[in-house]
Enzyme design. Sequence first.
Site, PDB file in Angstrom:
ATOM      1  N   ASN A  12      30.631  40.137  27.266  1.00  0.00           N
ATOM      2  CA  ASN A  12      31.051  39.329  28.430  1.00  0.00           C
ATOM      3  C   ASN A  12      29.751  38.969  29.113  1.00  0.00           C
ATOM      4  O   ASN A  12      29.089  39.831  29.685  1.00  0.00           O
ATOM      5  CB  ASN A  12      31.958  40.173  29.302  1.00  0.00           C
ATOM      6  N   CYS A  80      33.431  42.338  39.222  1.00  0.00           N
ATOM      7  CA  CYS A  80      33.177  42.084  37.797  1.00  0.00           C
ATOM      8  C   CYS A  80      32.646  43.385  37.206  1.00  0.00           C
ATOM      9  O   CYS A  80      31.497  43.758  37.484  1.00  0.00           O
ATOM     10  CB  CYS A  80      32.158  40.958  37.630  1.00  0.00           C
ATOM     11  N   GLY A  81      33.486  44.063  36.417  1.00  0.00           N
ATOM     12  CA  GLY A  81      33.101  45.385  35.933  1.00  0.00           C
ATOM     13  C   GLY A  81      31.968  45.350  34.927  1.00  0.00           C
ATOM     14  O   GLY A  81      31.020  46.133  35.014  1.00  0.00           O
ATOM     15  N   ASN A 169      39.697  42.385  42.318  1.00  0.00           N
ATOM     16  CA  ASN A 169      40.141  41.067  41.826  1.00  0.00           C
ATOM     17  C   ASN A 169      41.511  41.222  41.173  1.00  0.00           C
ATOM     18  O   ASN A 169      41.918  42.324  40.818  1.00  0.00           O
ATOM     19  CB  ASN A 169      39.089  40.467  40.895  1.00  0.00           C
ATOM     20  N   GLU A 224      40.732  35.274  31.389  1.00  0.00           N
ATOM     21  CA  GLU A 224      40.200  35.462  32.739  1.00  0.00           C
ATOM     22  C   GLU A 224      40.407  34.258  33.660  1.00  0.00           C
ATOM     23  O   GLU A 224      40.211  33.112  33.238  1.00  0.00           O
ATOM     24  CB  GLU A 224      38.694  35.762  32.693  1.00  0.00           C
ATOM     25  N   ARG A 225      40.755  34.559  34.878  1.00  0.00           N
ATOM     26  CA  ARG A 225      40.776  33.546  35.950  1.00  0.00           C
ATOM     27  C   ARG A 225      39.363  32.938  36.055  1.00  0.00           C
ATOM     28  O   ARG A 225      38.372  33.669  36.001  1.00  0.00           O
ATOM     29  CB  ARG A 225      41.128  34.226  37.262  1.00  0.00           C
ATOM     30  N   CYS A 233      36.757  41.959  29.546  1.00  0.00           N
ATOM     31  CA  CYS A 233      36.822  41.851  31.015  1.00  0.00           C
ATOM     32  C   CYS A 233      36.814  43.284  31.550  1.00  0.00           C
ATOM     33  O   CYS A 233      37.785  44.032  31.335  1.00  0.00           O
ATOM     34  CB  CYS A 233      38.096  41.119  31.412  1.00  0.00           C
ATOM     35  N   THR A 235      37.010  44.634  34.560  1.00  0.00           N
ATOM     36  CA  THR A 235      38.080  44.983  35.501  1.00  0.00           C
ATOM     37  C   THR A 235      39.434  44.907  34.818  1.00  0.00           C
ATOM     38  O   THR A 235      40.343  45.684  35.144  1.00  0.00           O
ATOM     39  CB  THR A 235      38.058  44.034  36.713  1.00  0.00           C
TER      40      THR A 235
HETATM   41  N1  LIG Z   1      37.166  36.248  36.151  1.00  0.00           N
HETATM   42  C1  LIG Z   1      37.243  37.379  37.089  1.00  0.00           C
HETATM   43  C2  LIG Z   1      35.827  37.834  37.488  1.00  0.00           C
HETATM   44  C3  LIG Z   1      35.058  38.407  36.315  1.00  0.00           C
HETATM   45  C4  LIG Z   1      35.682  39.695  35.869  1.00  0.00           C
HETATM   46  C5  LIG Z   1      35.262  40.187  34.500  1.00  0.00           C
HETATM   47  N2  LIG Z   1      34.261  39.428  33.831  1.00  0.00           N
HETATM   48  C6  LIG Z   1      34.898  41.648  34.539  1.00  0.00           C
HETATM   49  O1  LIG Z   1      34.039  42.103  33.762  1.00  0.00           O
HETATM   50  O2  LIG Z   1      35.528  42.388  35.344  1.00  0.00           O
HETATM   51  C7  LIG Z   1      37.990  36.944  38.358  1.00  0.00           C
HETATM   52  O3  LIG Z   1      37.919  35.782  38.726  1.00  0.00           O
HETATM   53  O4  LIG Z   1      38.625  37.815  38.972  1.00  0.00           O
END
Ligand SMILES: N[C@H](CCC[C@H](N)C(=O)O)C(=O)O
Length: 329
Positions: A12, A80-81, A169, A224-225, A233, A235
Amino acid sequence: MTKLLRVHGSENSFFLLDQTNLQQKMTQNELIELTKDITHGTNELLGGTDGVLVVDDSTHSGVLGSMEVINSDGSIASMCGNGLRTVTRYLGEKYAQDEFVIETQQSDLQVGRATDFAPDVQGFHVEISPVNFELSSLPMNLEGKSELFNEVIEGLSNTLKFSAVSVPNPHLISIEHDENNFSRELLGQIGECLNGDNPWFKDGVNVSFGTVWGPHEIFVQTFERGVGFTNACGTGMSAASLVWTMMQDGMTNFGELNTVYNPGGMVQTRINRQGDGYTIDLIGNATFTHEIEISELDLRQHSFNRSKIFETGEEDTYKQFVDELYIRR
Ligand SMILES: N[C@H](CCC[C@H](N)C(=O)O)C(=O)O
């Protein structure tokens, strides 16, 4: 001159920009426009990334620095984890510290070094919190309900059951023990629907399918949003581990270490009960693949033809780690 890093957690990927290295810090709008352009726009850099991580000083006492997350579509995320692990490595190396606190949008989080996953695949642990099951915290609109745990969403899917949680998030999670109930196509359809015009999530949501592979082993894929499909991802894997643990299927439990596989590799998670709430430990790699030297003027103009790009060589060792992962399994 200044420096950008291309980094990833479980593939990621992000560009990491330390505002304290700039003579003049970039404004929020400049950062958003830079993100949209270099992650997947006309000046896409190194094949693009899933977003940009902006590091800065923190005014909070006992905090080493701050992290802001900008998705590739320019939207701001509260957490963002995978990115937080790369910022942990970056700040730890910058200040020669192993355990410290990083300011994020909603809370200051405990982070630090963990056991390496392989030679040259360093391990880092980050706290994922606050955790909130109130639908208003995502936000999610679901007629007359204040929480959603392992239930069907009428009008979205007649078969899959979903749970909604913010960390902070927003995440919508479905956990199955039979991977035949899931498909990447179905995840994409649901992800596109809930991040477009829909009656449930006005600000969009990260959607994850978690397939239980065995005791303390789960595979998680996320749409992912603000990005779309990603290799992992952080999180999403954390939220999926939390929902899975709360389902008490006998395959994992609170305080126990899970291995979470994903299309980009693997991480570990541990769900902790804290009072009447929860915190999540997320442990995984923080790989720096490229260093990009660039003048501040060119950075502001998104012009990279004069920049110097250096490969660190870490990507080869990470890919070897992932190959061996599946062999070992
Ligand atoms: N797209 C996610 C943010 C990045 C989270 C993801 N890349 C992670 O590692 O947690 C959001 O808009 O909530």
